[in-house]
Design a protein around this motif. Structure first.
Motif, PDB file in Angstrom:
ATOM      1  N   SER A   1       2.509 -15.825  19.693  1.00 34.08           N
ATOM      2  CA  SER A   1       2.608 -16.888  18.673  1.00 34.08           C
ATOM      3  C   SER A   1       1.604 -16.740  17.531  1.00 34.08           C
ATOM      4  O   SER A   1       1.291 -17.708  16.845  1.00 34.08           O
ATOM      5  CB  SER A   1       2.452 -18.269  19.312  1.00 34.08           C
ATOM      6  N   GLU A   2       1.106 -15.538  17.333  1.00 32.51           N
ATOM      7  CA  GLU A   2       0.175 -15.280  16.239  1.00 32.51           C
ATOM      8  C   GLU A   2       0.952 -15.060  14.946  1.00 32.51           C
ATOM      9  O   GLU A   2       2.050 -14.518  14.949  1.00 32.51           O
ATOM     10  CB  GLU A   2      -0.662 -14.037  16.555  1.00 32.51           C
ATOM     11  N   ASP A   3       0.385 -15.522  13.822  1.00 33.91           N
ATOM     12  CA  ASP A   3       0.998 -15.290  12.513  1.00 33.91           C
ATOM     13  C   ASP A   3       0.811 -13.836  12.108  1.00 33.91           C
ATOM     14  O   ASP A   3      -0.287 -13.287  12.216  1.00 33.91           O
ATOM     15  CB  ASP A   3       0.362 -16.184  11.452  1.00 33.91           C
ATOM     16  N   CYS A   4       1.887 -13.204  11.640  1.00 31.49           N
ATOM     17  CA  CYS A   4       1.855 -11.816  11.204  1.00 31.49           C
ATOM     18  C   CYS A   4       2.435 -11.730   9.803  1.00 31.49           C
ATOM     19  O   CYS A   4       3.439 -12.366   9.501  1.00 31.49           O
ATOM     20  CB  CYS A   4       2.661 -10.930  12.151  1.00 31.49           C
ATOM     21  N   VAL A   5       1.804 -10.942   8.969  1.00 29.30           N
ATOM     22  CA  VAL A   5       2.261 -10.754   7.595  1.00 29.30           C
ATOM     23  C   VAL A   5       2.988  -9.414   7.510  1.00 29.30           C
ATOM     24  O   VAL A   5       2.469  -8.397   7.938  1.00 29.30           O
ATOM     25  CB  VAL A   5       1.068 -10.803   6.622  1.00 29.30           C
ATOM     26  N   VAL A   6       4.210  -9.444   6.949  1.00 28.28           N
ATOM     27  CA  VAL A   6       5.051  -8.257   6.852  1.00 28.28           C
ATOM     28  C   VAL A   6       5.442  -8.066   5.384  1.00 28.28           C
ATOM     29  O   VAL A   6       5.819  -9.021   4.700  1.00 28.28           O
ATOM     30  CB  VAL A   6       6.316  -8.403   7.735  1.00 28.28           C
ATOM     31  N   TRP A   7       5.363  -6.820   4.914  1.00 27.99           N
ATOM     32  CA  TRP A   7       5.706  -6.488   3.531  1.00 27.99           C
ATOM     33  C   TRP A   7       7.211  -6.438   3.352  1.00 27.99           C
ATOM     34  O   TRP A   7       7.923  -5.832   4.141  1.00 27.99           O
ATOM     35  CB  TRP A   7       5.094  -5.144   3.154  1.00 27.99           C
ATOM     36  N   GLY A   8       7.711  -7.104   2.298  1.00 20.19           N
ATOM     37  CA  GLY A   8       9.120  -7.047   1.929  1.00 20.19           C
ATOM     38  C   GLY A   8       9.283  -6.326   0.609  1.00 20.19           C
ATOM     39  O   GLY A   8       8.628  -6.666  -0.376  1.00 20.19           O
ATOM     40  N   LYS A   9      10.125  -5.315   0.577  1.00 19.12           N
ATOM     41  CA  LYS A   9      10.361  -4.530  -0.637  1.00 19.12           C
ATOM     42  C   LYS A   9      11.468  -5.183  -1.456  1.00 19.12           C
ATOM     43  O   LYS A   9      12.462  -5.639  -0.896  1.00 19.12           O
ATOM     44  CB  LYS A   9      10.777  -3.114  -0.273  1.00 19.12           C
ATOM     45  N   PRO A  10      11.315  -5.229  -2.782  1.00 12.21           N
ATOM     46  CA  PRO A  10      12.403  -5.752  -3.615  1.00 12.21           C
ATOM     47  C   PRO A  10      13.664  -4.930  -3.391  1.00 12.21           C
ATOM     48  O   PRO A  10      13.622  -3.708  -3.301  1.00 12.21           O
ATOM     49  CB  PRO A  10      11.891  -5.589  -5.037  1.00 12.21           C
ATOM     50  N   ALA A  11      14.796  -5.615  -3.294  1.00 11.53           N
ATOM     51  CA  ALA A  11      16.079  -4.950  -3.028  1.00 11.53           C
ATOM     52  C   ALA A  11      16.870  -4.843  -4.322  1.00 11.53           C
ATOM     53  O   ALA A  11      17.711  -5.671  -4.624  1.00 11.53           O
ATOM     54  CB  ALA A  11      16.863  -5.710  -1.979  1.00 11.53           C
ATOM     55  N   GLY A  12      16.569  -3.827  -5.101  1.00 14.90           N
ATOM     56  CA  GLY A  12      17.320  -3.589  -6.319  1.00 14.90           C
ATOM     57  C   GLY A  12      16.831  -4.400  -7.501  1.00 14.90           C
ATOM     58  O   GLY A  12      15.665  -4.739  -7.624  1.00 14.90           O
ATOM     59  N   PHE A  13      17.762  -4.737  -8.376  1.00 14.85           N
ATOM     60  CA  PHE A  13      17.453  -5.398  -9.640  1.00 14.85           C
ATOM     61  C   PHE A  13      16.971  -6.831  -9.467  1.00 14.85           C
ATOM     62  O   PHE A  13      16.088  -7.292 -10.167  1.00 14.85           O
ATOM     63  CB  PHE A  13      18.703  -5.354 -10.534  1.00 14.85           C
TER      64      PHE A  13
END
Length: 54
Positions: free
Chosen positions: A11-23
Motif C-alpha cells: 500500500s505504498e505510494d509509487c510514482v510512475v512516469w507516463g510518456k505523452p502518446a502522440g500529438f
C-alpha cells in the motif's frame, strides 16, 4: 508526466512516469507493469484515469 499508483502488496505510494502518446498532451502511456520501490512487488497498471503526482 508522473502518475501516482498504490502498491497492491504494501500500500505504498509509487510514482510512475507516463510518456505523452502522440500529438495530444492529454493522452499518456504508462508501462503495463512496474515494481514497487518499497517492497519490490510487480504491480499491474490499472485503466485510466490516473492520479497525477505532485
Amino acid at each position: 508526466m508522473y502518475f501516482l499508483f498504490v502498491c497492491w502488496w504494501c500500500s505504498e505510494d509509487c510514482v510512475v512516469w507516463g510518456k505523452p502518446a502522440g500529438f495530444w498532451r492529454e493522452l499518456y502511456r504508462v508501462d503495463d507493469e512496474w515494481d514497487c520501490w518499497n517492497c519490490g512487488s510487480t504491480n499491474i497498471t490499472h485503466d485510466p484515469p490516473w492520479t497525477e503526482a505532485d
